[in-house]
Design a protein around this motif. Structure first.
Motif, PDB file in Angstrom:
ATOM      1  N   PRO A  67     -19.488  11.632   7.650  1.00 43.96           N
ATOM      2  CA  PRO A  67     -19.159  12.910   7.258  1.00 43.96           C
ATOM      3  C   PRO A  67     -17.739  12.753   6.442  1.00 43.96           C
ATOM      4  O   PRO A  67     -17.474  13.883   5.714  1.00 43.96           O
ATOM      5  N   ALA A  68     -16.896  11.835   6.733  1.00 40.54           N
ATOM      6  CA  ALA A  68     -15.840  11.731   6.240  1.00 40.54           C
ATOM      7  C   ALA A  68     -15.986  10.948   4.560  1.00 40.54           C
ATOM      8  O   ALA A  68     -16.839  10.449   4.721  1.00 40.54           O
ATOM      9  N   ASN A  69     -15.005  11.385   3.830  1.00 44.16           N
ATOM     10  CA  ASN A  69     -15.402  10.507   2.577  1.00 44.16           C
ATOM     11  C   ASN A  69     -14.570   9.041   2.811  1.00 44.16           C
ATOM     12  O   ASN A  69     -13.595   8.884   3.163  1.00 44.16           O
ATOM     13  N   ALA A  70     -15.754   8.197   2.389  1.00 48.14           N
ATOM     14  CA  ALA A  70     -15.589   6.729   2.685  1.00 48.14           C
ATOM     15  C   ALA A  70     -16.137   6.061   1.478  1.00 48.14           C
ATOM     16  O   ALA A  70     -17.015   6.565   0.482  1.00 48.14           O
ATOM     17  N   VAL A  71     -15.608   4.797   1.244  1.00 54.66           N
ATOM     18  CA  VAL A  71     -16.185   3.924   0.202  1.00 54.66           C
ATOM     19  C   VAL A  71     -16.160   2.643   0.847  1.00 54.66           C
ATOM     20  O   VAL A  71     -15.713   2.138   1.662  1.00 54.66           O
ATOM     21  N   ALA A  72     -17.354   1.756   0.419  1.00 52.47           N
ATOM     22  CA  ALA A  72     -17.591   0.427   0.619  1.00 52.47           C
ATOM     23  C   ALA A  72     -16.981  -0.483  -0.083  1.00 52.47           C
ATOM     24  O   ALA A  72     -17.020  -0.066  -1.508  1.00 52.47           O
TER      25      ALA A  72
ATOM     26  N   ASP B 134     -10.840  15.316   5.152  1.00 48.82           N
ATOM     27  CA  ASP B 134     -10.784  16.356   4.205  1.00 48.82           C
ATOM     28  C   ASP B 134     -11.609  16.238   3.123  1.00 48.82           C
ATOM     29  O   ASP B 134     -11.635  15.079   2.459  1.00 48.82           O
ATOM     30  N   PRO B 135     -12.378  17.115   2.356  1.00 53.74           N
ATOM     31  CA  PRO B 135     -13.402  16.919   1.527  1.00 53.74           C
ATOM     32  C   PRO B 135     -12.681  16.597   0.268  1.00 53.74           C
ATOM     33  O   PRO B 135     -13.310  15.820  -0.782  1.00 53.74           O
ATOM     34  N   ASP B 136     -11.327  16.677   0.143  1.00 59.17           N
ATOM     35  CA  ASP B 136     -10.548  16.377  -1.211  1.00 59.17           C
ATOM     36  C   ASP B 136      -9.930  15.088  -1.100  1.00 59.17           C
ATOM     37  O   ASP B 136      -9.547  14.689  -2.190  1.00 59.17           O
TER      38      ASP B 136
ATOM     39  N   LEU C 212       0.988  -1.153   0.051  1.00 54.40           N
ATOM     40  CA  LEU C 212      -0.174   0.037  -0.095  1.00 54.40           C
ATOM     41  C   LEU C 212       0.814   1.303   0.077  1.00 54.40           C
ATOM     42  O   LEU C 212       2.050   1.302   0.756  1.00 54.40           O
ATOM     43  N   PRO C 213       0.659   2.286  -0.964  1.00 50.84           N
ATOM     44  CA  PRO C 213       1.281   3.514  -0.776  1.00 50.84           C
ATOM     45  C   PRO C 213       1.030   4.304   0.483  1.00 50.84           C
ATOM     46  O   PRO C 213      -0.091   4.304   1.201  1.00 50.84           O
ATOM     47  N   PRO C 214       2.152   4.981   0.653  1.00 56.25           N
ATOM     48  CA  PRO C 214       1.940   5.983   2.130  1.00 56.25           C
ATOM     49  C   PRO C 214       0.958   6.830   1.900  1.00 56.25           C
ATOM     50  O   PRO C 214       0.563   7.342   0.937  1.00 56.25           O
ATOM     51  N   GLY C 215       0.266   7.078   2.878  1.00 61.47           N
ATOM     52  CA  GLY C 215      -0.932   7.847   3.075  1.00 61.47           C
ATOM     53  C   GLY C 215      -2.162   7.269   2.697  1.00 61.47           C
ATOM     54  O   GLY C 215      -2.940   8.082   2.325  1.00 61.47           O
ATOM     55  N   SER C 216      -2.234   5.912   2.490  1.00 58.69           N
ATOM     56  CA  SER C 216      -3.446   5.479   2.018  1.00 58.69           C
ATOM     57  C   SER C 216      -4.685   5.537   3.072  1.00 58.69           C
ATOM     58  O   SER C 216      -4.297   5.882   4.289  1.00 58.69           O
ATOM     59  N   PRO C 217      -5.798   5.687   2.567  1.00 59.61           N
ATOM     60  CA  PRO C 217      -6.873   5.751   3.481  1.00 59.61           C
ATOM     61  C   PRO C 217      -7.015   4.619   4.788  1.00 59.61           C
ATOM     62  O   PRO C 217      -6.532   3.846   4.645  1.00 59.61           O
TER      63      PRO C 217
END
Length: 258
Positions: free
Chosen positions: A124-129, A93-95, A32-37
């Motif tokens: 409230p945070a950007n998330a994906v299932a 962060d919205p982006d 996994l790359p650094p800073g992954s969700p």
């Protein structure tokens, strides 16, 4: 697999890496790359129910394998570490994508999938299932390991092929509906190739389905049958494994675990 249906789902793509030695050798790449969700493992049921340990162990293994990669465990029921609460507590962060929510299930489960999607949509945070963990070659390998642990399959290999199996036929019993059964058939094909024995898939929630699979195996010449539960362990359906095996008079292996 059921003769009246065929699984059409494609298997996930794989990337080569240097092979590992030992029992868990493989060519899967999970770099996994650094800073992954943040990885959030969504577990059915409440936190205090017995059987939630596999998710905690998986989260620990992810963090060991990927230093600095956060992994959380959240539950779809109860107030403790509830999925809504866990997602609301993430930095957002919205982006940026804050979290990937992975259901702790081997296949589609309409009720669980709906609860997970609702929580992700309300976060409230950007998330994906993400999709369920199966079908996947690693699920077939884990099923084989559990069968071997129970003395129901030989783990010996010649050039990575299993030559002998203690059971001459296997029922993969999966929770969920007909869609889950069809998807589990993909894993069944992979397991059959490992065991060099016929494998049929049945619904863990339907005794008639398990009986039909046993009859098909016996018609195919299987004289000894084993039931392999196609679930990780925290699912409520785990309580049905012993009774499903008793329905056809066969032994069973343990759930997959972490």
């Amino acid at each position: 697999m059921s003769p009246e249906s065929q699984a059409s789902e494609a298997l996930p793509s794989r990337r080569r890496r240097a092979p590992r030695g030992g029992r868990h050798r493989g060519d899967e790449s999970f770099l996994l790359p650094p800073g992954s969700p943040t990885l959030v493992l969504a577990v059915p049921g409440p936190a205090r129910r017995a059987g939630a340990e596999p998710a905690l162990e998986l989260a620990r293994l992810v963090e060991i394998e990927h230093t600095g990669q956060p992994a959380r465990v959240a539950y779809l029921e109860g107030d403790e570490a509830n999925l809504h609460t866990v997602l609301a507590g993430l930095h957002h962060d919205p982006d940026e994508l804050a979290a990937v929510v992975v259901p702790m299930s081997t296949g589609p489960d309409p009720a669980m999938d709906a609860a997970l999607r609702h929580a992700v949509a309300a976060a409230p945070a950007n998330a994906v299932a993400a999709e369920p963990l199966g079908p996947h070659p690693l699920i077939a390998e884990a099923l084989h390991d559990r069968l071997a642990d129970a003395g129901l399959a030989r783990a010996d290999r010649i050039r990575l092929m299993t030559m002998v199996t203690a059971a001459s036929g296997v029922i993969i019993a999966t929770p969920g509906d007909a869609t889950a059964v069809r998807q589990a058939e993909v894993t069944g094909v992979l397991l059959a190739s490992r065991l060099a024995a016929p494998v049929f898939t049945a619904s863990l929630n339907d005794d008639a389905s398990v009986k039909a699979a046993a009859e098909q195996l016996r018609a195919a010449g299987a004289t000894s049958i084993a039931l392999a539960p196609h679930l990780i362990g925290p699912e409520p359906d785990a309580a049905r494994v012993a009774s499903a095996a008793a329905t056809v008079g066969c032994p069973h292996s343990a759930p997959l675990g972490p």
